[in-house]
Design a protein around this motif. Structure first.
Motif, PDB file in Angstrom:
ATOM      1  N   PRO A  55      37.697  39.432  41.957  1.00 26.43           N
ATOM      2  CA  PRO A  55      37.154  38.419  41.300  1.00 26.43           C
ATOM      3  C   PRO A  55      37.561  37.251  42.184  1.00 26.43           C
ATOM      4  CG  PRO A  55      39.049  39.547  39.905  1.00 26.43           C
ATOM      5  CD  PRO A  55      38.791  40.347  41.378  1.00 26.43           C
ATOM      6  N   ARG A  56      36.567  35.903  42.053  1.00 30.52           N
ATOM      7  CA  ARG A  56      37.010  34.918  42.637  1.00 30.52           C
ATOM      8  C   ARG A  56      36.696  33.677  41.515  1.00 30.52           C
ATOM      9  NH1 ARG A  56      36.385  34.443  48.069  1.00 30.52           N
ATOM     10  NH2 ARG A  56      35.253  32.449  47.682  1.00 30.52           N
ATOM     11  N   LEU A  57      37.505  32.970  41.760  1.00 30.93           N
ATOM     12  CA  LEU A  57      37.531  31.827  40.937  1.00 30.93           C
ATOM     13  C   LEU A  57      36.484  30.603  41.440  1.00 30.93           C
ATOM     14  CD1 LEU A  57      41.107  31.026  40.386  1.00 30.93           C
ATOM     15  CD2 LEU A  57      39.521  31.638  38.757  1.00 30.93           C
ATOM     16  N   GLY A  58      36.194  30.552  42.759  1.00 35.91           N
ATOM     17  CA  GLY A  58      35.081  29.937  43.330  1.00 35.91           C
ATOM     18  C   GLY A  58      35.792  28.525  43.882  1.00 35.91           C
ATOM     19  N   ASN A  59      34.986  27.488  44.229  1.00 34.13           N
ATOM     20  CA  ASN A  59      35.485  26.453  44.883  1.00 34.13           C
ATOM     21  C   ASN A  59      35.859  25.398  43.976  1.00 34.13           C
ATOM     22  OD1 ASN A  59      34.927  27.400  47.689  1.00 34.13           O
ATOM     23  ND2 ASN A  59      32.867  26.741  47.690  1.00 34.13           N
ATOM     24  N   PRO A  60      36.668  24.434  44.519  1.00 38.20           N
ATOM     25  CA  PRO A  60      36.991  23.195  43.787  1.00 38.20           C
ATOM     26  C   PRO A  60      35.871  22.439  43.306  1.00 38.20           C
ATOM     27  CG  PRO A  60      37.979  23.189  46.117  1.00 38.20           C
ATOM     28  CD  PRO A  60      37.356  24.513  45.874  1.00 38.20           C
ATOM     29  N   THR A  61      35.751  21.635  42.255  1.00 38.20           N
ATOM     30  CA  THR A  61      34.755  21.090  41.942  1.00 38.20           C
ATOM     31  C   THR A  61      34.663  19.692  42.319  1.00 38.20           C
ATOM     32  OG1 THR A  61      36.073  20.086  40.111  1.00 38.20           O
ATOM     33  CG2 THR A  61      34.426  22.019  39.631  1.00 38.20           C
ATOM     34  N   PRO A  62      33.522  18.793  42.802  1.00 39.70           N
ATOM     35  CA  PRO A  62      32.418  19.099  42.233  1.00 39.70           C
ATOM     36  C   PRO A  62      31.732  20.080  43.226  1.00 39.70           C
ATOM     37  CG  PRO A  62      32.711  16.642  42.731  1.00 39.70           C
ATOM     38  CD  PRO A  62      33.785  17.280  43.348  1.00 39.70           C
ATOM     39  N   ARG A  63      30.757  20.960  42.213  1.00 39.07           N
ATOM     40  CA  ARG A  63      30.263  21.974  43.255  1.00 39.07           C
ATOM     41  C   ARG A  63      28.751  21.953  43.409  1.00 39.07           C
ATOM     42  NH1 ARG A  63      32.645  27.190  39.971  1.00 39.07           N
ATOM     43  NH2 ARG A  63      34.690  27.115  40.606  1.00 39.07           N
ATOM     44  N   LEU A  64      28.134  20.934  42.696  1.00 43.98           N
ATOM     45  CA  LEU A  64      26.750  20.794  43.190  1.00 43.98           C
ATOM     46  C   LEU A  64      26.558  19.042  43.152  1.00 43.98           C
ATOM     47  CD1 LEU A  64      25.048  22.239  39.950  1.00 43.98           C
ATOM     48  CD2 LEU A  64      25.104  23.203  42.094  1.00 43.98           C
ATOM     49  N   VAL A  65      25.808  18.903  44.075  1.00 49.28           N
ATOM     50  CA  VAL A  65      25.420  17.246  44.762  1.00 49.28           C
ATOM     51  C   VAL A  65      23.760  17.277  44.630  1.00 49.28           C
ATOM     52  CG1 VAL A  65      25.459  15.613  46.231  1.00 49.28           C
ATOM     53  CG2 VAL A  65      27.486  17.113  45.512  1.00 49.28           C
ATOM     54  N   ILE A  75      29.253  26.709  45.249  1.00 45.07           N
ATOM     55  CA  ILE A  75      30.031  27.554  44.018  1.00 45.07           C
ATOM     56  C   ILE A  75      31.073  28.345  44.626  1.00 45.07           C
ATOM     57  CG2 ILE A  75      29.460  29.201  42.281  1.00 45.07           C
ATOM     58  CD1 ILE A  75      27.551  26.391  42.156  1.00 45.07           C
ATOM     59  N   GLY A  76      31.353  28.722  45.842  1.00 40.21           N
ATOM     60  CA  GLY A  76      32.233  29.647  46.254  1.00 40.21           C
ATOM     61  C   GLY A  76      32.229  31.054  45.550  1.00 40.21           C
ATOM     62  N   LEU A  77      31.020  31.474  45.348  1.00 40.81           N
ATOM     63  CA  LEU A  77      30.922  32.920  44.997  1.00 40.81           C
ATOM     64  C   LEU A  77      31.708  33.317  43.629  1.00 40.81           C
ATOM     65  CD1 LEU A  77      30.628  34.900  48.397  1.00 40.81           C
ATOM     66  CD2 LEU A  77      28.812  34.548  46.914  1.00 40.81           C
ATOM     67  N   GLN A  78      31.958  32.327  42.832  1.00 40.08           N
ATOM     68  CA  GLN A  78      32.751  32.631  41.574  1.00 40.08           C
ATOM     69  C   GLN A  78      31.959  33.770  40.785  1.00 40.08           C
ATOM     70  OE1 GLN A  78      32.506  29.479  38.811  1.00 40.08           O
ATOM     71  NE2 GLN A  78      33.818  30.592  37.083  1.00 40.08           N
ATOM     72  N   ASN A  79      32.777  34.861  40.685  1.00 40.33           N
ATOM     73  CA  ASN A  79      32.464  36.116  39.940  1.00 40.33           C
ATOM     74  C   ASN A  79      33.644  36.906  39.492  1.00 40.33           C
ATOM     75  OD1 ASN A  79      32.744  38.936  41.695  1.00 40.33           O
ATOM     76  ND2 ASN A  79      32.482  37.033  43.033  1.00 40.33           N
ATOM     77  N   PRO A  80      33.353  37.540  38.625  1.00 39.97           N
ATOM     78  CA  PRO A  80      34.631  38.395  37.867  1.00 39.97           C
ATOM     79  C   PRO A  80      34.995  39.680  38.595  1.00 39.97           C
ATOM     80  CG  PRO A  80      32.467  39.076  36.886  1.00 39.97           C
ATOM     81  CD  PRO A  80      32.207  37.974  37.770  1.00 39.97           C
ATOM     82  N   GLY A  81      34.290  39.976  39.606  1.00 39.12           N
ATOM     83  CA  GLY A  81      34.753  41.272  40.543  1.00 39.12           C
ATOM     84  C   GLY A  81      34.179  42.160  40.072  1.00 39.12           C
ATOM     85  N   ILE A  82      33.986  43.318  40.952  1.00 37.23           N
ATOM     86  CA  ILE A  82      32.914  44.395  40.677  1.00 37.23           C
ATOM     87  C   ILE A  82      33.441  45.511  39.326  1.00 37.23           C
ATOM     88  CG2 ILE A  82      34.001  46.130  42.398  1.00 37.23           C
ATOM     89  CD1 ILE A  82      30.262  45.894  41.469  1.00 37.23           C
ATOM     90  N   ASP A  83      34.725  45.381  39.237  1.00 39.48           N
ATOM     91  CA  ASP A  83      35.359  46.259  38.292  1.00 39.48           C
ATOM     92  C   ASP A  83      34.907  45.745  36.787  1.00 39.48           C
ATOM     93  OD1 ASP A  83      36.590  48.180  39.819  1.00 39.48           O
ATOM     94  OD2 ASP A  83      38.488  47.216  39.720  1.00 39.48           O
ATOM     95  N   TRP A  84      35.367  44.607  36.561  1.00 37.50           N
ATOM     96  CA  TRP A  84      34.897  43.888  35.401  1.00 37.50           C
ATOM     97  C   TRP A  84      33.362  43.993  35.266  1.00 37.50           C
ATOM     98  CZ3 TRP A  84      32.559  40.002  32.617  1.00 37.50           C
ATOM     99  CH2 TRP A  84      33.310  39.574  31.471  1.00 37.50           C
ATOM    100  N   TYR A  85      32.624  43.417  36.171  1.00 36.05           N
ATOM    101  CA  TYR A  85      31.251  43.437  36.162  1.00 36.05           C
ATOM    102  C   TYR A  85      30.710  44.515  35.531  1.00 36.05           C
ATOM    103  CZ  TYR A  85      26.945  41.541  38.267  1.00 36.05           C
ATOM    104  OH  TYR A  85      25.532  41.214  38.577  1.00 36.05           O
TER     105      TYR A  85
END
Ligand code: FMN
Length: 320
Positions: A55-65, A75-85
């Motif tokens: 899992p990845r929490l992603g980057n600090p905000t702000p993430r969009l400009v 965004i920093g590839l925020q995602n729950p990781g393959i198992d949870w996914y």
């Protein structure tokens, strides 16, 4: 005279799509989020947000400009990781009437192969795209997509894990994208997605702070369209596998540029944030465009840009 409706169907390896439009990874969820607002029967496929081994929490905000002609994101590839996914997300895709393409990211060749194998093994996933715009921890953080050898090794490792269509997504942040494309094709890619975002940065002149929490990010939207069209053109001159052209497509005219440059299909990302109906409009208008020109299929315009005049410039340059 064409009597039946022109065909928009396209094949990417074994994957056949009724429409030559793929919703860009990270820009369309799984499609369910957009279903209340758009007709998803008129899209080719949705490319899911990239998923990683852990899992990845992603980057600090702000993430969009916001930028004058598109957006910068980190965004920093925020995602729950393959198992949870696989346990919680992927089962929801079983009943979707549109095709979903999984997207894999990672930080080592082993990461990619592991996630690719597990994702591709699922019936809900029609094909896999490799987002190789990630740093490789084993070679001082060098981006996979920026190095021909790293590209080849990651594609080869993933190819060995599945027979499903493997789309390799290239980065524009290189000197010679055609060389990278050739490596990806040689290592077993079935199709190439061209391009991912262009590196960028924005600074607030009042606070002197970078506007993105991550300092740098990726530029998308209309600003990058000419960069993307050129990349497709350069890749199409050497690659023999289909290209999914993307970068700043907002209208049918924009999409046509990509087909004419050599793309077999197009990706639509950032534009969906402002108008989720753009993909269906492009599908309808592409058909009209072909019909009005008495063309039977979208394939008839792929790579047909009339670039003969380039020779004139070369000739004049030599004279000077
Ligand atoms: C907010 C955002 C998130 C993105 N996330 C991903 C991602 O997870 N994986 C990936 O391969 N590309 C990702 N992309 C890149 C897009 O899929 C697309 O290749 C790029 O934005 C260029 O197309 P566009 O100008 O139509 O958006 C992302 C783009 C945006 C704007």
């Amino acid at each position: 005279m064409v009597e039946t409706k022109p065909s928009l169907a396209v094949k990417l390896g074994k994957l056949r799509l009724e429409y030559p439009t793929l919703m860009g990874s990270g820009c369309y969820g799984s499609g369910q989020e957009f279903a209340p607002f758009a007709n998803l029967n008129k899209i080719g496929a949705v490319v899911l947000k990239s998923v990683t081994r852990l899992p990845r929490l992603g980057n600090p905000t702000p993430r969009l400009v916001h930028t004058p002609a598109g957006m910068l994101n980190a965004i920093g590839l925020q995602n729950p990781g393959i198992d949870w996914y696989l346990d919680h997300e992927v089962p929801k895709y079983a009943k979707l009437p549109w095709r979903v393409v999984g997207s894999v990211a990672g930080f080592s060749v082993d990461d990619y192969a592991y996630v690719c194998e597990r994702l591709a093994a699922r019936d809900e996933i029609a094909a896999v795209e490799l987002n190789i715009s990630c740093p490789n921890v084993a070679s001082e953080g060098e981006t996979f997509a920026c190095d021909p050898k790293l590209t080849a090794s990651v594609v080869r490792a993933c190819r060995a894990t599945t027979d499903k269509t493997l789309i390799v997504k290239l980065s524009p942040n290189v000197t010679d994208i055609a060389a990278i494309a050739l490596e990806a094709e040689g290592a077993g890619a079935d199709a190439l997605a061209v391009i991912n975002t262009v590196r960028g940065m924005s600074i607030d002149a009042e606070t002197w702070h970078p506007r993105l929490g991550n300092v740098t990010g990726g530029l998308s939207g209309p600003a990058i369209r000419p960069i993307a069209v050129l990349a497709v053109y350069e890749v199409a001159r050497v690659a023999t596998i289909p290209i999914v052209g993307q970068g700043g497509i907002e209208t049918t005219r924009d999409a046509l540029e990509f087909f004419l440059a050599g793309a077999a299909a197009v990706g639509i990302g950032t534009a969906n944030f402002t108008d989720p109906r753009i993909p269906e409009r492009i599908a309808d208008e592409l058909r009209d465009y072909l019909w009005n020109r008495n063309l039977a299929s979208i394939g008839e315009i792929v790579g047909k840009a009339n670039v003969g005049f380039a020779n004139v410039y070369e000739y004049e340059g030599d004279e000077g």
